[in-house]
Design a protein around this motif. Structure first.
Motif: not given
Length: 266
Positions: A85, A125, A127-128, A132-134, A161, A171-172, A190, A239
């Motif tokens: 992250e 992958r 993730t913002n 949470e957009r990927q 993102l 991000v992750k 995802p 989600n």
């Protein structure tokens, strides 16, 4: 023996030239002094995530150690189990059409990225963490060589993102690793998000102002999509369908009777 020696020397020289990647702008390598967005981008919503597949390591860009701006970096033997992250940035028109560290051509409209130590190529992958957009990207370049940043995304990936305006995002990143005899990713797919479309308007200012207002009011992310002069305001990502339907009901009860649900892949 002389032929092999010269061949090895040439490969070493080429590799060292390619290594700086997106983080270096020395000399006259780039025609544009400062990076910027393209003037007439294509429809980036139509670009699909790359499908991860097994690829052998590139012949270039994978030496065990390399040095940029006096700092030494070490390339990982494998991306298995890698996650991190931190801050992501993006790079665009300045680098478009130039060589990446593994010898490919950088295309800012592809879903690609640069990383300092992952093997090239590696599927990742991203993730913002704010919205949470990927997006899935293929790492084929080295960088970013700015303190604190862990990945440099292509223009298209940054668009996916929703981080173009901010320039950076927390991000992750998670490596998607595959075996040579497998066509399926080791990591699970995802969760595909839901969105609620609030309205369509020709007034960009109205769309942006309302996006900020509703995002704060309902504690949810927002995005606006522009096409043919019209601006679509959507709230999300959400989600699951229960969250999405609850938000939709609140919007319709207030002042947006024509709001509707955007399901995954629609």
């Amino acid at each position: 023996m002389k032929l092999k020696t010269w061949h090895g020397a040439i490969v070493l020289v080429l590799s060292s030239l390619l290594l700086p990647g997106c983080g270096s702008s020395s000399g006259q390598r780039y025609q544009i002094a400062n990076d910027h967005t393209p003037s007439s981008p294509p429809d980036l919503d139509a670009i699909s995530d790359p499908v991860p597949r097994y690829e052998p390591k590139s012949r270039q860009g994978n030496m065990k150690k390399y040095t940029v701006r006096g700092k030494q970096y070490q390339v990982m033997d494998s991306a298995d189990g890698f996650s991190a992250e931190g801050e992501a940035s993006w790079y665009g028109a300045k680098f478009h059409g130039h060589l990446t560290s593994n010898g490919e051509i950088y295309d800012m409209y592809s879903l690609s990225a640069a990383h300092k130590s992952l093997p090239l190529p590696t599927y990742v992958r991203v993730t913002n963490l704010k919205n949470e957009r990927q997006v899935i990207v293929r790492v084929n370049d080295r960088g970013p060589f700015h303190g604190g940043r862990i990945i440099d995304l292509s223009y298209a990936a940054a668009y996916k993102l929703d981080m173009l305006k901010s320039g950076t995002a927390q991000v992750k990143i998670e490596a998607i690793t595959l075996t040579e005899d497998s066509s399926e990713p080791v990591n699970p797919d995802p969760i595909e998000p839901y969105f609620v479309q609030v309205l369509v308007t020709g007034n960009e200012g109205k769309a942006n102002q309302l996006a900020s207002q509703l995002s704060d009011q309902f504690n949810v992310g927002s995005l606006t999509l522009e096409k043919d002069g019209l601006h679509k305001l959507r709230l999300g990502p959400l989600n699951n369908v229960q969250q999405a339907e609850a938000l939709l009901a609140k919007l319709r009860a207030e002042a947006f009777p024509n709001a509707f649900l955007i399901r995954p892949n629609e």
